[in-house]
Motif scaffolding. Structure first.
Motif, PDB file in Angstrom:
ATOM      1  N   PRO A   1       0.840  -1.204   0.000  1.00 16.21           N
ATOM      2  CA  PRO A   1       0.000   0.000   0.000  1.00 16.21           C
ATOM      3  C   PRO A   1       0.873   1.250   0.000  1.00 16.21           C
ATOM      4  O   PRO A   1       1.893   1.294   0.678  1.00 16.21           O
TER       5      PRO A   1
ATOM      6  N   ARG B   1      -6.122  13.250  -7.388  1.00 14.00           N
ATOM      7  CA  ARG B   1      -4.871  12.631  -7.831  1.00 14.00           C
ATOM      8  C   ARG B   1      -4.639  12.957  -9.298  1.00 14.00           C
ATOM      9  O   ARG B   1      -3.541  13.333  -9.698  1.00 14.00           O
TER      10      ARG B   1
ATOM     11  N   HIS C   1      -2.954  -5.657  -3.355  1.00 10.66           N
ATOM     12  CA  HIS C   1      -2.044  -5.201  -2.301  1.00 10.66           C
ATOM     13  C   HIS C   1      -1.290  -6.370  -1.723  1.00 10.66           C
ATOM     14  O   HIS C   1      -1.844  -7.433  -1.505  1.00 10.66           O
TER      15      HIS C   1
ATOM     16  N   SER D   1       7.332  11.744  -8.457  1.00  8.10           N
ATOM     17  CA  SER D   1       7.544  13.190  -8.353  1.00  8.10           C
ATOM     18  C   SER D   1       6.244  13.841  -7.887  1.00  8.10           C
ATOM     19  O   SER D   1       5.258  13.155  -7.621  1.00  8.10           O
TER      20      SER D   1
HETATM   21  P1  TYD Z   1      -0.843   5.581  -4.595  1.00 10.58           P
HETATM   22  O1  TYD Z   1      -0.861   5.523  -6.078  1.00 10.58           O
HETATM   23  O2  TYD Z   1      -2.095   5.997  -3.925  1.00 10.58           O
HETATM   24  O3  TYD Z   1      -0.360   4.187  -3.981  1.00 10.58           O
HETATM   25  P2  TYD Z   1      -1.094   2.747  -3.933  1.00 10.58           P
HETATM   26  O4  TYD Z   1      -2.233   2.773  -4.884  1.00 10.58           O
HETATM   27  O5  TYD Z   1      -0.018   1.760  -4.286  1.00 10.58           O
HETATM   28  O6  TYD Z   1      -1.539   2.557  -2.523  1.00 10.58           O
HETATM   29  O7  TYD Z   1       0.363   6.562  -4.231  1.00 10.58           O
HETATM   30  C1  TYD Z   1       0.673   6.812  -2.939  1.00 10.58           C
HETATM   31  C2  TYD Z   1       1.764   7.831  -2.713  1.00 10.58           C
HETATM   32  O8  TYD Z   1       2.282   8.503  -3.848  1.00 10.58           O
HETATM   33  C3  TYD Z   1       1.204   8.888  -1.815  1.00 10.58           C
HETATM   34  O9  TYD Z   1       1.958   8.826  -0.615  1.00 10.58           O
HETATM   35  C4  TYD Z   1       1.402  10.179  -2.506  1.00 10.58           C
HETATM   36  C5  TYD Z   1       2.421   9.882  -3.556  1.00 10.58           C
HETATM   37  N1  TYD Z   1       2.237  10.696  -4.781  1.00 10.58           N
HETATM   38  C6  TYD Z   1       3.226  11.580  -5.163  1.00 10.58           C
HETATM   39  O10 TYD Z   1       4.265  11.705  -4.513  1.00 10.58           O
HETATM   40  N2  TYD Z   1       3.083  12.285  -6.332  1.00 10.58           N
HETATM   41  C7  TYD Z   1       1.952  12.184  -7.092  1.00 10.58           C
HETATM   42  O11 TYD Z   1       1.854  12.850  -8.146  1.00 10.58           O
HETATM   43  C8  TYD Z   1       0.921  11.285  -6.655  1.00 10.58           C
HETATM   44  C9  TYD Z   1      -0.330  11.145  -7.455  1.00 10.58           C
HETATM   45  C10 TYD Z   1       1.117  10.553  -5.511  1.00 10.58           C
END
Ligand code: TYD
Ligand code: MG
Length: 412
Positions: free
Chosen positions: A56, A93, A173, A226
């Motif tokens: 996650p 997002r 996950h 980024s």
């Molecule tokens: P996420 O895609 O929600 O992870 P998952 O689906 O695997 O759980 O991304 C989570 C992290 O990425 C969150 O801590 C914020 C970071 N993030 C950035 O640093 N830059 C971005 O442009 C985006 C969209 C997320």
């Protein structure tokens, strides 16, 4: 009536040459996110099912939203099903991303029957289910995320992919402990399994295929997280060598072949006085049995004893060092730490180490040397028999027969 076929209907068969589709390259859809297409083996195969696993917070939803945006931009309709987040969260997002995701079709739904009915009605080219742990079918009693639900929902999505030619992505996950109803239970169902991994606080991410019916499993894709989403890293060597300390002992660089490209990585070793009890051997990114073997070879063939020392070995950047060509760098890093003498920042080590302490040549050494030269390394220690016939003026290849000879070069 013959045999046990009573009541069955006759299935239509066809000659293999009459099966539609195929033609490897032209039938793939490219996202244009080079590192991603590359790991898949040249783009998405229509009608395939791809599992994207990872811890996650690693960036799976971000990656898939970018993929969706790019596919939509290339004219492939994409339906993004989220059972994890609200539409507003996903919109926020999407607003951060440099890829334009505003045309992506979004639905917040967790009942699989509804997901499939929606997909049938819209008939997108690509369906993304984020995540498989949140969807469930009304036909089973178990809660979403249980092994039964995860398996059944995956099997039905797989059937949907094959019946309609839709490419289906599912997010899964995994937890540090391996996950209960996680991706492991569906690896055999899907066509392709991608893992998205990162290293602690670092912002780079590695995408690797652990199964791929339509490509190699050796390629890795490297990205950087980024403020505007994931950016492909086209020169992973520079990234993996970034932050290396000048003249630190216990550090050595080698060049691996990852899939089709050479990548430089740093190996770090630390040999320190053991505390109480049995000395520790801790390897990260490296096989601990291989480490034990190399320590025995160093002891027996070069007189370096680690028996009273804790030994820590770390392959920098979250890379797994499996290529035997990395042996020599591991040996050099260990010896350098023991002597507390650096091996030189612009030095490359290439070679498999045998039980006799002999250094064996590695495959594709000229490509590895060229990559090292590109990154500014100037000397390469390698097997005597493996030195290239054609001199590379930018990097000096020094042939060494055994580790004992190598250590004379390095530490005298
Ligand atoms: P996420 O895609 O929600 O992870 P998952 O689906 O695997 O759980 O991304 C989570 C992290 O990425 C969150 O801590 C914020 C970071 N993030 C950035 O640093 N830059 C971005 O442009 C985006 C969209 C997320
Ligand atoms: Mg997510």
């Amino acid at each position: 009536m013959i045999g046990g076929g009573a009541g069955g209907s006759v299935a239509p068969s066809q000659k293999l040459r009459d099966v539609k589709g195929g033609g490897p390259a032209e039938s793939r859809w490219k996202t244009g996110l080079a590192e991603f297409d590359f790991v898949l083996g040249g783009g998405l195969v229509p009608g395939s099912m791809i599992l994207v696993g990872g811890e996650p917070g690693i960036g799976k939803s971000t990656l898939l939203l970018q993929i969706a945006a790019r596919l939509e931009g290339a004219g492939h309709r994409t339906l993004y099903v989220s059972g994890e987040e609200s539409a507003l969260q996903i919109r926020l997002r999407a607003d951060r991303l440099s890829d334009r995701a505003s045309d992506v079709e979004l639905v917040g739904e967790t009942l699989l029957e509804t997901v499939i009915a929606t997909a049938v009605a819209m008939s997108p080219s690509v369906l993304i289910v984020d995540s498989i742990q949140t969807v469930f079918t009304a036909d089973l009693d178990g809660p979403p995320g249980s092994v039964g639900q995860v398996r059944e929902c995956s099997a039905r999505l797989m059937r949907f992919a094959k019946d309609t030619g839709t490419t289906v992505f599912v997010v899964g996950h995994v937890t540090r402990e391996g996950g209960i109803a996680g991706p492991k239970t569906l690896e055999h169902i899907v066509d392709t399994v991608l893992y998205f991994e990162g290293e602690g606080m670092l912002d780079h991410r590695i995408l690797r295929a652990s199964k791929n019916r339509f490509g190699s499993v050796d390629e890795i894709g490297v990205f950087r997280m980024s403020a505007t989403g994931l950016l492909p890293v086209s020169n992973p060597s520079a990234l993996f060598l970034d932050g290396r300390m000048d003249d630190a002992s216990g550090s050595a660089v080698t060049a691996l072949i990852q899939g089709t490209r050479p990548v430089l990585i740093e190996v770090q070793a630390l040999a320190a006085k053991a505390g109480f009890g049995t000395p520790q051997r801790v390897a990260t990114g490296y096989d601990s049995r291989r480490l034990a073997l190399l320590l025995a070879v160093l002891d027996k063939r070069a007189g370096l004893s680690f028996s009273q020392l804790d030994v820590f070995l770390n392959v920098v950047g979250g890379i797994r060092l499996q290529d035997p060509a990395g042996d020599l760098a591991v040996a050099a890093a260990l010896a350098s730490s023991l002597h507390d003498i650096p091996v030189g920042v612009d030095t490359l080590f290439l070679g498999e180490v045998g039980l006799g302490g002999e250094i064996r040549p590695v495959s594709q050494s000229e490509r590895r040397l060229a990559e090292a030269a590109k990154l500014g390394l100037r000397t390469a220690y390698m097997a005597e028999r493996g030195t290239p016939s054609r001199e590379n003026p930018e990097i000096r290849a020094v042939g060494v027969r055994t580790i004992a000879v190598l250590f004379k070069h390095l530490f005298r």
